[in-house]
Design a protein around this motif. Structure first.
Motif, PDB file in Angstrom:
ATOM      1  N   ALA A   1      35.658  44.425  61.645  1.00 20.25           N
ATOM      2  CA  ALA A   1      34.605  45.123  60.954  1.00 20.25           C
ATOM      3  C   ALA A   1      34.801  46.635  61.099  1.00 20.25           C
ATOM      4  N   GLU A   2      35.149  47.081  62.295  1.00 18.16           N
ATOM      5  CA  GLU A   2      35.322  48.516  62.530  1.00 18.16           C
ATOM      6  C   GLU A   2      36.488  49.073  61.719  1.00 18.16           C
ATOM      7  N   ILE A   3      37.543  48.291  61.598  1.00 18.84           N
ATOM      8  CA  ILE A   3      38.725  48.738  60.858  1.00 18.84           C
ATOM      9  C   ILE A   3      38.388  48.887  59.381  1.00 18.84           C
ATOM     10  N   LEU A   4      37.641  47.938  58.838  1.00 16.85           N
ATOM     11  CA  LEU A   4      37.241  48.030  57.436  1.00 16.85           C
ATOM     12  C   LEU A   4      36.314  49.228  57.225  1.00 16.85           C
ATOM     13  N   ALA A   5      35.392  49.435  58.152  1.00 16.99           N
ATOM     14  CA  ALA A   5      34.482  50.572  58.040  1.00 16.99           C
ATOM     15  C   ALA A   5      35.251  51.892  58.045  1.00 16.99           C
ATOM     16  N   GLU A   6      36.269  52.001  58.897  1.00 13.32           N
ATOM     17  CA  GLU A   6      37.108  53.207  58.930  1.00 13.32           C
ATOM     18  C   GLU A   6      37.755  53.455  57.578  1.00 13.32           C
ATOM     19  N   ALA A   7      38.073  52.369  56.876  1.00 18.70           N
ATOM     20  CA  ALA A   7      38.719  52.476  55.570  1.00 18.70           C
ATOM     21  C   ALA A   7      37.705  52.639  54.438  1.00 18.70           C
ATOM     22  N   GLY A   8      36.431  52.795  54.801  1.00 17.58           N
ATOM     23  CA  GLY A   8      35.398  52.983  53.799  1.00 17.58           C
ATOM     24  C   GLY A   8      34.966  51.704  53.100  1.00 17.58           C
ATOM     25  N   ALA A  11      32.089  45.687  55.739  1.00 16.62           N
ATOM     26  CA  ALA A  11      32.627  44.510  56.427  1.00 16.62           C
ATOM     27  C   ALA A  11      31.700  43.320  56.250  1.00 16.62           C
ATOM     28  N   PRO A  12      32.269  42.112  56.297  1.00 15.07           N
ATOM     29  CA  PRO A  12      31.413  40.925  56.321  1.00 15.07           C
ATOM     30  C   PRO A  12      30.561  40.927  57.596  1.00 15.07           C
ATOM     31  N   SER A  13      29.530  40.115  57.617  1.00 13.24           N
ATOM     32  CA  SER A  13      28.670  40.005  58.796  1.00 13.24           C
ATOM     33  C   SER A  13      29.468  39.470  59.981  1.00 13.24           C
ATOM     34  N   LEU A  14      28.966  39.735  61.187  1.00 16.41           N
ATOM     35  CA  LEU A  14      29.638  39.252  62.391  1.00 16.41           C
ATOM     36  C   LEU A  14      29.786  37.730  62.384  1.00 16.41           C
ATOM     37  N   PRO A  15      28.744  36.954  62.027  1.00 14.85           N
ATOM     38  CA  PRO A  15      28.929  35.500  61.953  1.00 14.85           C
ATOM     39  C   PRO A  15      30.015  35.098  60.942  1.00 14.85           C
ATOM     40  N   ALA A  16      30.079  35.812  59.814  1.00 17.37           N
ATOM     41  CA  ALA A  16      31.111  35.501  58.821  1.00 17.37           C
ATOM     42  C   ALA A  16      32.493  35.802  59.381  1.00 17.37           C
ATOM     43  N   VAL A  17      32.628  36.932  60.069  1.00 15.13           N
ATOM     44  CA  VAL A  17      33.917  37.299  60.660  1.00 15.13           C
ATOM     45  C   VAL A  17      34.328  36.258  61.699  1.00 15.13           C
ATOM     46  N   ARG A  18      33.382  35.836  62.527  1.00 16.60           N
ATOM     47  CA  ARG A  18      33.711  34.827  63.542  1.00 16.60           C
ATOM     48  C   ARG A  18      34.255  33.556  62.900  1.00 16.60           C
ATOM     49  N   ARG A  26      46.024  39.679  61.629  1.00 16.63           N
ATOM     50  CA  ARG A  26      46.466  40.019  60.273  1.00 16.63           C
ATOM     51  C   ARG A  26      45.803  39.098  59.255  1.00 16.63           C
ATOM     52  N   VAL A  27      45.796  37.816  59.537  1.00 14.15           N
ATOM     53  CA  VAL A  27      45.158  36.848  58.640  1.00 14.15           C
ATOM     54  C   VAL A  27      43.648  37.085  58.604  1.00 14.15           C
ATOM     55  N   LEU A  28      43.065  37.432  59.738  1.00 15.97           N
ATOM     56  CA  LEU A  28      41.643  37.752  59.780  1.00 15.97           C
ATOM     57  C   LEU A  28      41.320  38.913  58.827  1.00 15.97           C
ATOM     58  N   ILE A  29      42.147  39.937  58.836  1.00 11.55           N
ATOM     59  CA  ILE A  29      41.949  41.073  57.939  1.00 11.55           C
ATOM     60  C   ILE A  29      42.051  40.620  56.484  1.00 11.55           C
ATOM     61  N   GLU A  30      43.061  39.806  56.174  1.00 15.16           N
ATOM     62  CA  GLU A  30      43.208  39.298  54.806  1.00 15.16           C
ATOM     63  C   GLU A  30      41.970  38.510  54.381  1.00 15.16           C
ATOM     64  N   ARG A  31      41.478  37.646  55.264  1.00 12.60           N
ATOM     65  CA  ARG A  31      40.298  36.843  54.944  1.00 12.60           C
ATOM     66  C   ARG A  31      39.062  37.724  54.750  1.00 12.60           C
ATOM     67  N   GLN A  47      48.837  48.224  56.917  1.00 12.96           N
ATOM     68  CA  GLN A  47      48.243  49.464  57.407  1.00 12.96           C
ATOM     69  C   GLN A  47      46.971  49.177  58.207  1.00 12.96           C
ATOM     70  N   LEU A  48      46.115  48.304  57.693  1.00 10.40           N
ATOM     71  CA  LEU A  48      44.897  47.944  58.413  1.00 10.40           C
ATOM     72  C   LEU A  48      45.233  47.218  59.716  1.00 10.40           C
ATOM     73  N   PHE A  49      46.239  46.353  59.667  1.00  7.35           N
ATOM     74  CA  PHE A  49      46.648  45.607  60.858  1.00  7.35           C
ATOM     75  C   PHE A  49      47.200  46.556  61.926  1.00  7.35           C
ATOM     76  N   ALA A  50      47.986  47.543  61.516  1.00  6.61           N
ATOM     77  CA  ALA A  50      48.515  48.513  62.484  1.00  6.61           C
ATOM     78  C   ALA A  50      47.370  49.252  63.164  1.00  6.61           C
ATOM     79  N   ARG A  51      46.360  49.626  62.396  1.00  6.43           N
ATOM     80  CA  ARG A  51      45.210  50.317  62.986  1.00  6.43           C
ATOM     81  C   ARG A  51      44.441  49.389  63.922  1.00  6.43           C
ATOM     82  N   PHE A  52      44.303  48.118  63.514  1.00  7.47           N
ATOM     83  CA  PHE A  52      43.644  47.132  64.377  1.00  7.47           C
ATOM     84  C   PHE A  52      44.358  47.054  65.725  1.00  7.47           C
ATOM     85  N   ARG A  53      45.680  46.967  65.693  1.00  2.31           N
ATOM     86  CA  ARG A  53      46.449  46.860  66.940  1.00  2.31           C
ATOM     87  C   ARG A  53      46.260  48.090  67.815  1.00  2.31           C
TER      88      ARG A  53
END
Length: 168
Positions: A1-8, A11-18, A26-31, A47-53
């Motif tokens: 969620a934080e990575i998506l927010a950084e990219a403007g 993000a989906p809700s926390l329950p949805a992300v879980r 990487r797959v989580l970001i794609e989903r 790019q998003l995955f690199a920032r996540f790491r």
């Protein structure tokens, strides 16, 4: 969620992300991108995955905690003389940091992260075989405990029993 927010991006809700967790970050970001109707190509996901790491390596333990009863199980297994290993697709550095932050790193005799063996990660049984090699334990004397389909496939690929929890 934080990575998506950084990219403007919203993000989906926390329950949805879980509910999207299970095949690596990487797959989580794609989903998550698909869930917000913003699917992206490989370069954008990379790019998003690199920032996540980067973020995960900085602070590997934001909301993580051992499952209820997990620490007690580790204590009992070690006291009974079992050698414990950890086979995870999380990057090695982040895994080591997370285990230290949760104060459970001392329970494991072998830990192999998803980037420690070039080209090998769960569900490839070679990942688990490497952990068992470090433990000096034959597959016939091993049991895998996991929380995902990948854990089950990994254990089956090596021909060892697997205990799965349903809440992972």
């Amino acid at each position: 969620a934080e990575i998506l927010a950084e990219a403007g991006l919203e993000a989906p809700s926390l329950p949805a992300v879980r509910s999207m967790i299970g095949d690596g970050a990487r797959v989580l970001i794609e989903r998550a991108l698909v869930a917000i109707d913003r699917p992206a190509g490989p370069a954008a996901v990379d790019q998003l995955f690199a920032r996540f790491r980067e973020r995960y390596a900085e602070v590997p333990c934001r909301r993580s905690e051992p499952y209820p009863g997990a620490r007690d199980l580790l204590v009992r297994q070690r006291a009974a003389g079992f050698r414990l290993g950890l086979c995870t697709n999380k990057p090695q550095g982040a895994t080591d940091g997370l285990l230290r932050a949760l104060d459970i790193d001392g329970y494991f005799d072998a830990v192999i992260g998803g980037d420690a063996l070039p080209g090998i990660r769960k569900p490839d049984p070679a990942h688990l075989a490497a952990v068992l090699d470090r433990l000096a334990v034959k597959p016939a004397a091993a049991v895998m405990v996991g929380d995902s389909r990948n854990d089950l496939l990994t254990a089956r690929g090596l021909g060892i029993p697997c205990i799965l929890v349903s809440f992972g």
